[in-house]
Structures are given as structure tokens and as C-alpha cells.
Design an enzyme around this catalytic site. Structure first.
Site, PDB file in Angstrom:
ATOM      1  N   LYS A  83       2.258  -4.857   3.306  1.00 30.47           N
ATOM      2  CA  LYS A  83       3.395  -3.983   3.561  1.00 30.47           C
ATOM      3  C   LYS A  83       2.968  -2.545   3.305  1.00 30.47           C
ATOM      4  O   LYS A  83       2.786  -2.133   2.159  1.00 30.47           O
ATOM      5  CB  LYS A  83       4.592  -4.318   2.665  1.00 30.47           C
ATOM      6  CG  LYS A  83       5.875  -3.606   3.137  1.00 30.47           C
ATOM      7  CD  LYS A  83       6.945  -3.525   2.073  1.00 30.47           C
ATOM      8  CE  LYS A  83       6.788  -2.303   1.199  1.00 30.47           C
ATOM      9  NZ  LYS A  83       7.013  -1.012   1.940  1.00 30.47           N
ATOM     10  N   PRO A  84       2.790  -1.743   4.369  1.00 27.38           N
ATOM     11  CA  PRO A  84       2.514  -0.324   4.152  1.00 27.38           C
ATOM     12  C   PRO A  84       3.792   0.412   3.784  1.00 27.38           C
ATOM     13  O   PRO A  84       4.898  -0.123   3.929  1.00 27.38           O
ATOM     14  CB  PRO A  84       1.994   0.131   5.521  1.00 27.38           C
ATOM     15  CG  PRO A  84       2.663  -0.768   6.499  1.00 27.38           C
ATOM     16  CD  PRO A  84       2.842  -2.095   5.787  1.00 27.38           C
ATOM     17  N   GLU A 131       6.889   2.668   4.307  1.00 32.23           N
ATOM     18  CA  GLU A 131       7.674   2.842   5.528  1.00 32.23           C
ATOM     19  C   GLU A 131       7.513   4.241   6.119  1.00 32.23           C
ATOM     20  O   GLU A 131       7.758   4.456   7.313  1.00 32.23           O
ATOM     21  CB  GLU A 131       9.154   2.559   5.262  1.00 32.23           C
ATOM     22  CG  GLU A 131       9.836   3.456   4.253  1.00 32.23           C
ATOM     23  CD  GLU A 131       9.705   2.956   2.812  1.00 32.23           C
ATOM     24  OE1 GLU A 131      10.455   3.466   1.968  1.00 32.23           O
ATOM     25  OE2 GLU A 131       8.869   2.068   2.548  1.00 32.23           O
ATOM     26  N   GLU A 156      -3.197  -1.084  -9.019  1.00 34.89           N
ATOM     27  CA  GLU A 156      -3.829   0.239  -9.114  1.00 34.89           C
ATOM     28  C   GLU A 156      -2.685   1.233  -9.132  1.00 34.89           C
ATOM     29  O   GLU A 156      -2.010   1.444  -8.129  1.00 34.89           O
ATOM     30  CB  GLU A 156      -4.768   0.467  -7.933  1.00 34.89           C
ATOM     31  CG  GLU A 156      -5.744   1.623  -8.155  1.00 34.89           C
ATOM     32  CD  GLU A 156      -5.290   2.927  -7.558  1.00 34.89           C
ATOM     33  OE1 GLU A 156      -4.543   3.661  -8.257  1.00 34.89           O
ATOM     34  OE2 GLU A 156      -5.670   3.223  -6.424  1.00 34.89           O
ATOM     35  N   ALA A 175       5.704   3.020 -12.599  1.00 37.27           N
ATOM     36  CA  ALA A 175       7.073   2.497 -12.731  1.00 37.27           C
ATOM     37  C   ALA A 175       7.311   1.346 -11.765  1.00 37.27           C
ATOM     38  O   ALA A 175       7.838   0.292 -12.151  1.00 37.27           O
ATOM     39  CB  ALA A 175       8.085   3.615 -12.495  1.00 37.27           C
ATOM     40  N   GLU A 196       2.973  12.572 -14.017  1.00 38.94           N
ATOM     41  CA  GLU A 196       2.240  12.607 -12.751  1.00 38.94           C
ATOM     42  C   GLU A 196       3.054  13.404 -11.740  1.00 38.94           C
ATOM     43  O   GLU A 196       4.167  13.028 -11.377  1.00 38.94           O
ATOM     44  CB  GLU A 196       1.997  11.187 -12.244  1.00 38.94           C
ATOM     45  CG  GLU A 196       1.076  11.143 -11.044  1.00 38.94           C
ATOM     46  CD  GLU A 196       0.731   9.731 -10.608  1.00 38.94           C
ATOM     47  OE1 GLU A 196      -0.371   9.533 -10.070  1.00 38.94           O
ATOM     48  OE2 GLU A 196       1.563   8.826 -10.797  1.00 38.94           O
ATOM     49  N   SER A 245       3.036   3.820  -7.938  1.00 42.10           N
ATOM     50  CA  SER A 245       3.387   4.402  -9.231  1.00 42.10           C
ATOM     51  C   SER A 245       3.419   3.337 -10.322  1.00 42.10           C
ATOM     52  O   SER A 245       3.630   2.147 -10.056  1.00 42.10           O
ATOM     53  CB  SER A 245       4.754   5.087  -9.151  1.00 42.10           C
ATOM     54  OG  SER A 245       5.793   4.121  -9.057  1.00 42.10           O
ATOM     55  N   ALA A 270       0.833  -1.204   0.000  1.00 39.39           N
ATOM     56  CA  ALA A 270       0.000   0.000   0.000  1.00 39.39           C
ATOM     57  C   ALA A 270       0.870   1.257   0.000  1.00 39.39           C
ATOM     58  O   ALA A 270       1.995   1.236   0.504  1.00 39.39           O
ATOM     59  CB  ALA A 270      -0.922  -0.001   1.217  1.00 39.39           C
ATOM     60  N   PRO A 271       0.366   2.365  -0.533  1.00 36.13           N
ATOM     61  CA  PRO A 271       1.147   3.600  -0.642  1.00 36.13           C
ATOM     62  C   PRO A 271       1.001   4.483   0.602  1.00 36.13           C
ATOM     63  O   PRO A 271       0.235   4.189   1.516  1.00 36.13           O
ATOM     64  CB  PRO A 271       0.526   4.272  -1.858  1.00 36.13           C
ATOM     65  CG  PRO A 271      -0.929   3.879  -1.756  1.00 36.13           C
ATOM     66  CD  PRO A 271      -0.946   2.486  -1.201  1.00 36.13           C
ATOM     67  N   TRP A 272       1.708   5.618   0.564  1.00 36.41           N
ATOM     68  CA  TRP A 272       1.713   6.523   1.711  1.00 36.41           C
ATOM     69  C   TRP A 272       0.646   7.607   1.656  1.00 36.41           C
ATOM     70  O   TRP A 272       0.454   8.329   2.630  1.00 36.41           O
ATOM     71  CB  TRP A 272       3.086   7.186   1.862  1.00 36.41           C
ATOM     72  CG  TRP A 272       3.684   7.766   0.607  1.00 36.41           C
ATOM     73  CD1 TRP A 272       4.691   7.236  -0.130  1.00 36.41           C
ATOM     74  CD2 TRP A 272       3.330   8.999  -0.053  1.00 36.41           C
ATOM     75  NE1 TRP A 272       4.982   8.031  -1.215  1.00 36.41           N
ATOM     76  CE2 TRP A 272       4.159   9.135  -1.183  1.00 36.41           C
ATOM     77  CE3 TRP A 272       2.393   9.998   0.196  1.00 36.41           C
ATOM     78  CZ2 TRP A 272       4.082  10.225  -2.051  1.00 36.41           C
ATOM     79  CZ3 TRP A 272       2.304  11.085  -0.667  1.00 36.41           C
ATOM     80  CH2 TRP A 272       3.138  11.192  -1.774  1.00 36.41           C
ATOM     81  N   CYS A 277      -4.142   9.865  -6.829  1.00 41.45           N
ATOM     82  CA  CYS A 277      -4.016   9.488  -8.241  1.00 41.45           C
ATOM     83  C   CYS A 277      -5.284   9.747  -9.035  1.00 41.45           C
ATOM     84  O   CYS A 277      -5.269   9.671 -10.259  1.00 41.45           O
ATOM     85  CB  CYS A 277      -3.576   8.031  -8.383  1.00 41.45           C
ATOM     86  SG  CYS A 277      -4.473   6.886  -7.352  1.00 41.45           S
TER      87      CYS A 277
END
Length: 508
Positions: free
Chosen positions: A187-188, A190, A262, A243, A395, A241, A161-163, A296
Site C-alpha cells: 500500500k503506497p 495515497e 523503519e 506514532a 521530527e 512515523s 510505504a511513505p510518500w 528520516c
């Protein structure tokens, strides 16, 4: 400003740990510590030890051990557990709201009114949806057989998951997976592990069995890649992202995992000349600045039909200039800082480079004075850039909106589609036929009409093109987290004998 020395309120609950494995909070074993930093002040508010690959292995083992028992529960039993979970989250809503604001820099009013209530609602939705994981009888397709389809859980899910929305993204990953009978290792990022850890701890408090939900907080190159490539992980779900998503896909392909991505977005905001101008202006400001633009689905490219273009630029710039930037915990704050100084500098770089080919109408700088120590950046409107320029195509992930004119409807829709991304978009028009054409022809997973940004638990979220594939939220997400099995029974002894004779001939 927030006074120095303010600390994470739930420290005692987490006790410095950042790994949640088998229903217990533990320290990482990498030998490297990491600090959660309040982006509004630069203050370190929580320090923990990062996960190693051994911690990932332990979390996967816990999830694998818990899977048979959890998969064997009935939909009603999983539903009851998730209803209890939603109640625990509601009781602790303020704790979650404050922790999310502290680690992300979000205004407290946003976490109180959007992030936390949305997460509770999502939990309640999947508590109900768990009872609707239905198979399908297909006996009518063959007179001699009974045939049906089973929906079964996949196994251990490894999610990253992202921040930008740590709590909501944890919920979007965890809830459909466990509602469908899977177990999970998440895994969130860090930078923002606090609410993911609290979320898992609350699930245990609600009675969800140990090992069903596990959290490992480590670096992407180490813990993340090891999780994606782990042979006992049956599925990977990643939000981030494009990438990095490509790298995740590359690793997941090596073990033929189920994959849900996503990824990035560059949402167009398409304003036709018959639109309600004031509504569009307010929609553009809200849609581009949500979560300081770190979203996003945020409106990033406004295409405005030429008769409204000058007025739209003038009024949007004036409204952006009135947005109150400041301390996330202050009641009057509209916009908080970016996640870090590095992200602030990245956003500023896009705007600074654009000055050579476009017009910065408002913003374009970091506030000074009492906000100087934080990762703040002023709401920024850029006009008259070329369609193929960096600021239009890339982006940015910050509080920056770019405005371009168009002449014909055909041109506007073509420009809206002219990026690699396809996550979200909006169309603004009083003409239902015109708006309907835009929703049909814009290539994006979500197209709003005369609005931009709202989401609801009952409806799907996911992208086209380089924005990834698969859906979060809604019953559609169960397609990601279940596998379909066809079961067929032969109903007649005669049919069995005839089939045997057809295949093998007349033999004793």
C-alpha cells in the site's frame, strides 16, 4: 514555473486505475475518489478511486494464490526475472523520473540522478542476491545425524510505504520480499501512488508472474489497517512515523505477524573542533535539505564544538541562502516544494514557535511571487535553541536545520544521543580515533564519517530505539523476509533403535 495543464505522462498506461491486483490494473471499489496533486503548482494531475477493504482482500487472495508457484522457483529463476526487471526499469528511466518529480515535487535532476538510478541498482543487487539465499549444513555437530538449515519464504507480505520516496520505498519493500520467494501486497501513500503502480506494471512486463506483486492504494485507516490485520498476511513491513508505527505494531501483534518497522529520525550532525569546516558546512546544507528535508535520515540537529560554532553558523546560513528554490522541472532548481500545503504549514509552525526561544538565521518563510501557489518553504537555519526544546526534539520533516554548541567530546556525543530516535547520524573530524569513538558510542543504525546521506544497495539501512527495527537493502534484509527451518536426519538404524529404547524401554 511549470505551466498549468501539465499532466501525468503515463496516464494512458495506468488509465485512471490505482489498484494493481493479480497482474492487472483495476479501479478501487470504495466509492471515493482521490487526486494526486503536483505540490509545485497545486494542480490535480491524476484522479483515481481509493481501495476498499474488499480490494485489499482481493489483493491478498491474488498474492496467496501466487505464493506456492513463486516460492517453488529456484533462486536462479528469481534472479533471472529480477535481472529482466532491472532492464525494463532502465529502459523506462525517464518516465519514472518525471512521474516521481510530478507527484512529489522533487527536482527532476534529483529523480534522474538519485531516485531512479538507485532503484535500478537496488533491483540489480537483489537479482544477484537471490542466488545467495543459502542454507547451512551442520552435520559435524552430531556424528549420527545429518543436520542442516533451510531458509524459506514467509508467505504473503503486507507492506506500507511513505510518500517521501515512493519509488525507492516500493523497491525496498518489494525486492527483498520477492527475491526471497514471497509474494507481496504494497500500500503506497495515497498522495503518491503513481510510481509504485508503474513499478508493479513494469515487473509484469519483465515476466514476474501475476499476483507476485500487488498494489492497493487506499487510506491508512481503512486499507492500511485492514492489510496489517489480515489473517492471510504473514508479515508486515512499514515505513513511516513512529506514532503510526506503534499502531501498526499493535495491529500486527494481534495475529502474531513478523514485523519490520523503519520509523522516524532526528539525525545528529556532530562537528568536532578539528573538522574541515568548509566540508562540514557543505555537508550540513546537502544533508539537511535533501528531498526538501523530507528524509528520516536528513541532518536535523547540528552540534558544533564551540571553537567552530560561530563560523559554522555564519557560513551555513550564507550557503543555505544561496540554494535555488523553484520549479522541479527547471534545470537550475536545487530545492522543490514540500509534499503539500499542510506539510508546509506544519513546518512553518515549528519555526514560528521557535522564534520565541531561538534565533532564525536564514529562511523561516514561504517564498512569494511565482512560487506562491506551491507548497514551498525556504531553507531555514535556526541557532541557539535549548536541547529540550520542541524544534530540537521533534521530527519536523522539512528544510530546517537546528545548530547548537557543545564544549567537550563527551557532551557532544551525549547530546547526539539525547532523543528517542536512532536512525542515522554523522561525525566530522580529521582524527580517526575521535571519529571512531563517535561511531561506536552514537546509538544509530548508520553513522557516516565526514559525510551525510549516501546509501548503497549492498549495505543495510535501519534504526535503533524509536526509529524501529529490521533492515532494508543489503543481504541483511533477507533476515526479515525469510524464516529458518532446522532439518535433521538420523543416519543409522542402530541410532534409531537406541533412541527408541532410551525413550520407551525394551518393548517389542
Amino acid at each position: 514555473m511549470h505551466k498549468p495543464g501539465h499532466r501525468f505522462q503515463a496516464q494512458d498506461r495506468l488509465a485512471g486505475g490505482a489498484q494493481y491486483i493479480g497482474g492487472r490494473l483495476t479501479q478501487g471499489t470504495s466509492g471515493r475518489t482521490h487526486a494526486v496533486v503536483n505540490p509545485a503548482t497545486g494542480e490535480e494531475v491524476y484522479t483515481y478511486e481509493l481501495a476498499s477493504t474488499a480490494d485489499v482482500d482481493a489483493a491478498v487472495a491474488a498474492a496467496r494464490a501466487a505464493f506456492p508457484g513463486w516460492a517453488a522457483t529456484t533462486p536462479g529463476e528469481r534472479s533471472d526475472a529480477l535481472h529482466r526487471f532491472a532492464a525494463v526499469l532502465a529502459e523506462r528511466a525517464e518516465e519514472f523520473a518525471r512521474a516521481e518529480s510530478l507527484q512529489c515535487g522533487k527536482p527532476l535532476k534529483l529523480t534522474r540522478e538519485f531516485d531512479v538510478p538507485g532503484t535500478i541498482d537496488n533491483t540489480a543487487f537483489f537479482a544477484g542476491a537471490a542466488r545467495h539465499l543459502q542454507g547451512q549444513s551442520a552435520g559435524e555437530y552430531s556424528g549420527d545425524h545429518t543436520s542442516y538449515v533451510r531458509r524459506e519464504p514467509i508467505g504473503v507480505v503486507g507492506s506500507i510505504a511513505p510518500w517521501n520516496y515512493p519509488l525507492q520505498m516500493a523497491a525496498w519493500k518489494i525486492l527483498p520480499a520477492v527475491a526471497a520467494g514471497n509474494t507481496i501486497v504494497l500500500k503506497p501513500a495515497e498522495l503518491t501512488p503513481l510510481t509504485s503502480l508503474l513499478f508493479a506494471e513494469a515487473a509484469t512486463h519483465a515476466g514476474i508472474p501475476d499476483g507476485v506483486i500487488n498494489i492497493v492504494t487506499g487510506l491508512g485507516k481503512e486499507a492500511g489497517e485492514h492489510l496489517v490485520g489480515h489473517p492471510d498476511v504473514a508479515m508486515t513491513s512499514f515505513t513511516g512515523s513512529t506514532a503510526v508505527g506503534k499502531r501498526v505494531a499493535e495491529i500486527a501483534t494481534s495475529t502474531v505477524k513478523r514485523l519490520h518497522l523503519e520509523l522516524g529520525g532526528k539525525a545528529p550532525f556532530l562537528v568536532f573542533d578539528d573538522a574541515d569546516l568548509e566540508a562540514a558546512v557543505h555537508g550540513a546544507v546537502a544533508g539537511s535539505l535533501i528531498n526538501t528535508g523530507q528524509d528520516c535520515t536528513a541532518a536535523t540537529r547540528a552540534y558544533v564544538q564551540r571553537p567552530l560554532y560561530d563560523a559554522f553558523v555564519e557560513r551555513t546560513g550564507a550557503l543555505m541562502a544561496s540554494v535555488r528554490v523553484g520549479d522541479p522541472f527547471a534545470p537550475g532548481t536545487d530545492l522543490g516544494p514540500l509534499i503539500s500545503h499542510a506539510q508546509r504549514d506544519r513546518v512553518a509552525g515549528f519555526v514560528d514557535r521557535a522564534r520565541g526561544y531561538a534565533r532564525v538565521v536564514t529562511g523561516g518563510e514561504a517564498p512569494q511571487g511565482e512560487l506562491k501557489s506551491g507548497a514551498y518553504y525556504a531553507p531555514t537555519l535556526v541557532a541557539d535553541a535549548a536541547q529540550d526544546s520542541e524544534i530540537v526534539q521533534a521530527e519536523i520533516f522539512g528544510p530546517v536545520l537546528v545548530v547548537l554548541p557543545f564544549d567537550t567530546d563527551d557532551e557532544g556525543i551525549a547530546l547526539a544521543n539525547d532523543t528517542p530516535y536512532g536512525l542515522a547520524a554523522s561525525a566530522w573530524s580529521r582524527d580517526v580515533y575521535r571519529a571512531n569513538r563517535a561511531t561506536r558510542e552514537i546509538k544509530a543504525g548508520c553513522v557516516w564519517v565526514n559525510d551525510h546521506i549516501p546509501i548503497i544497495s549492498e549495505m543495510p539501512h535501519g534504526g535503533y530505539k524509536a526509529s524501529g527495527f529490521g533492515k532494508d537493502m543489503s543481504a541483511y534484509s533477507f533476515e526479515e523476509y525469510t524464516q529458518v527451518k532446522h532439518v535433521m536426519f538420523d543416519n543409522t538404524a542402530v541410532a534409531r533403535k537406541d533412541w527408541h529404547r532410551t525413550v520407551f524401554g525394551d518393548r517389542p
